[in-house]
Design a protein around this motif. Structure first.
Motif, mmCIF file in Angstrom:
data_model
loop_
_atom_site.group_PDB
_atom_site.id
_atom_site.type_symbol
_atom_site.label_atom_id
_atom_site.label_comp_id
_atom_site.label_asym_id
_atom_site.label_seq_id
_atom_site.Cartn_x
_atom_site.Cartn_y
_atom_site.Cartn_z
ATOM 1 N N ARG A 1 106.332 16.938 133.035
ATOM 2 C CA ARG A 1 106.045 17.359 131.664
ATOM 3 C C ARG A 1 106.704 18.715 131.436
ATOM 4 O O ARG A 1 106.459 19.668 132.167
ATOM 5 C CB ARG A 1 104.534 17.450 131.458
ATOM 6 C CG ARG A 1 104.148 17.657 130.044
ATOM 7 C CD ARG A 1 102.656 17.498 129.881
ATOM 8 N NE ARG A 1 102.322 17.685 128.469
ATOM 9 C CZ ARG A 1 101.183 18.148 128.048
ATOM 10 N NH1 ARG A 1 100.249 18.456 128.915
ATOM 11 N NH2 ARG A 1 100.951 18.287 126.768
ATOM 12 N N THR B 1 105.360 24.735 119.358
ATOM 13 C CA THR B 1 105.409 24.287 120.747
ATOM 14 C C THR B 1 105.232 22.779 120.791
ATOM 15 O O THR B 1 104.394 22.221 120.093
ATOM 16 C CB THR B 1 104.295 24.966 121.571
ATOM 17 O OG1 THR B 1 104.415 26.371 121.463
ATOM 18 C CG2 THR B 1 104.385 24.564 123.027
ATOM 19 N N TRP B 2 106.047 22.136 121.645
ATOM 20 C CA TRP B 2 105.878 20.697 121.858
ATOM 21 C C TRP B 2 106.210 20.372 123.315
ATOM 22 O O TRP B 2 106.827 21.182 124.018
ATOM 23 C CB TRP B 2 106.740 19.879 120.892
ATOM 24 C CG TRP B 2 108.211 19.906 121.153
ATOM 25 C CD1 TRP B 2 108.932 19.008 121.824
ATOM 26 C CD2 TRP B 2 109.121 20.903 120.721
ATOM 27 N NE1 TRP B 2 110.250 19.369 121.872
ATOM 28 C CE2 TRP B 2 110.389 20.537 121.177
ATOM 29 C CE3 TRP B 2 109.003 22.109 119.980
ATOM 30 C CZ2 TRP B 2 111.528 21.305 120.951
ATOM 31 C CZ3 TRP B 2 110.120 22.852 119.746
ATOM 32 C CH2 TRP B 2 111.373 22.443 120.224
ATOM 33 N N TYR B 3 105.783 19.224 123.742
ATOM 34 C CA TYR B 3 105.963 18.808 125.133
ATOM 35 C C TYR B 3 106.730 17.491 125.177
ATOM 36 O O TYR B 3 106.591 16.666 124.282
ATOM 37 C CB TYR B 3 104.613 18.638 125.830
ATOM 38 C CG TYR B 3 103.851 19.930 125.968
ATOM 39 C CD1 TYR B 3 104.020 20.720 127.081
ATOM 40 C CD2 TYR B 3 102.970 20.345 124.962
ATOM 41 C CE1 TYR B 3 103.334 21.909 127.206
ATOM 42 C CE2 TYR B 3 102.288 21.529 125.074
ATOM 43 C CZ TYR B 3 102.477 22.306 126.193
ATOM 44 O OH TYR B 3 101.807 23.488 126.321
ATOM 45 N N SER B 4 107.511 17.337 126.245
ATOM 46 C CA SER B 4 108.221 16.079 126.463
ATOM 47 C C SER B 4 108.120 15.716 127.936
ATOM 48 O O SER B 4 107.818 16.561 128.782
ATOM 49 C CB SER B 4 109.681 16.180 126.028
ATOM 50 O OG SER B 4 110.373 17.080 126.866
ATOM 51 N N THR B 5 108.405 14.464 128.200
ATOM 52 C CA THR B 5 108.362 13.987 129.590
ATOM 53 C C THR B 5 109.782 13.682 130.042
ATOM 54 O O THR B 5 110.488 12.913 129.396
ATOM 55 C CB THR B 5 107.501 12.722 129.703
ATOM 56 O OG1 THR B 5 106.196 13.008 129.185
ATOM 57 C CG2 THR B 5 107.384 12.267 131.142
ATOM 58 N N ARG C 1 107.588 21.901 128.738
ATOM 59 C CA ARG C 1 107.134 22.594 127.527
ATOM 60 C C ARG C 1 108.339 23.173 126.804
ATOM 61 O O ARG C 1 109.178 23.830 127.410
ATOM 62 C CB ARG C 1 106.173 23.702 127.911
ATOM 63 C CG ARG C 1 105.655 24.476 126.753
ATOM 64 C CD ARG C 1 104.679 25.548 127.242
ATOM 65 N NE ARG C 1 104.141 26.245 126.090
ATOM 66 C CZ ARG C 1 104.028 27.553 126.020
ATOM 67 N NH1 ARG C 1 104.396 28.305 127.030
ATOM 68 N NH2 ARG C 1 103.516 28.118 124.945
ATOM 69 N N HIS C 2 108.410 22.953 125.484
ATOM 70 C CA HIS C 2 109.467 23.491 124.641
ATOM 71 C C HIS C 2 108.819 24.322 123.549
ATOM 72 O O HIS C 2 107.744 23.986 123.054
ATOM 73 C CB HIS C 2 110.278 22.360 123.978
ATOM 74 C CG HIS C 2 110.821 21.367 124.943
ATOM 75 N ND1 HIS C 2 111.972 21.569 125.655
ATOM 76 C CD2 HIS C 2 110.346 20.158 125.331
ATOM 77 C CE1 HIS C 2 112.198 20.519 126.423
ATOM 78 N NE2 HIS C 2 111.212 19.644 126.241
ATOM 79 N N SER C 3 109.476 25.378 123.139
ATOM 80 C CA SER C 3 108.949 26.183 122.038
ATOM 81 C C SER C 3 110.100 26.776 121.249
ATOM 82 O O SER C 3 111.179 27.028 121.790
ATOM 83 C CB SER C 3 108.015 27.279 122.547
ATOM 84 O OG SER C 3 108.722 28.177 123.353
#
Length: 186
Positions: free
Chosen positions: A94, A111-115, A96-98
């Motif tokens: 996982r 902020t969002w998350y990707s796999t 984290r992007h911001s």
């Protein structure tokens, strides 16, 4: 200018002297003006030589009269070795992007998350396998008499390519052959 002229004269005299000295035991039997097959006679070190030129010796070809041919089949055996297979594992992570926009009190952060998926592979041992092991590779051989034009060199064996071998089979015995061997002996 005198120095260049003296150097040129000295070089010419040296070349002429070495050319005269080079006509020793390998000189042709018919004298110094013997033709070398090209129809011209001359003097010096380049006319009538019995040695092959530099281009002929650079290709390392041999010549002589065909004496015999020999085909040696490959010798193989069955053997076992460790069998390896490719084993892959997939790993997920996982991330984290911001991102930010604005400035001062109006600054906003999103902020969002990707796999992310990644795959790693490696070779692992998995039992044994049977294979054909070559003990002696296949060889094609040709024997020459009068090898290199020397009447005393008979029954000289050379390892040759398959095409040269088939060419030798297609010619008569004691026919003149010229080829480039792969190895001496057979």
């Amino acid at each position: 200018m005198f120095k260049r002229l003296a150097t040129a004269v000295l070089t010419a005299a040296l070349i002429a002297g070495l050319g005269a000295c080079g006509r020793g035991a390998d000189a042709p039997e018919n004298g110094p003006n013997h033709t070398a097959g090209n129809g011209s006679s001359g003097s010096g070190s380049s006319a009538g030589q019995s040695r092959p030129d530099a281009a002929a010796t650079a290709d390392a070809s041999v010549f002589g009269l065909l004496d015999a041919t020999r085909h040696r089949a490959a010798v193989t055996t069955r053997a076992t070795r460790p069998r390896t297979t490719k084993k892959c594992t997939t790993v997920t992570r996982r991330v984290r992007h911001s991102t930010s926009s604005g400035s001062g009190s109006k600054r906003r952060t999103r902020t969002w998350y990707s796999t992310e998926h990644s795959r790693t592979c490696k070779r692992v041992r998995s039992g044994t396998e049977t294979y054909t092991r070559v003990l002696r590779p296949e060889r094609w051989c040709v024997s020459l008499d009068d090898a290199g034009g020397n009447a005393k060199r008979d029954d000289v064996w050379y390892q040759v390519s398959r095409t040269t071998y088939h060419t030798a089979i297609g010619t008569d015995r004691h026919a003149r052959l010229r080829f480039t061997p792969e190895h001496d002996g057979c």
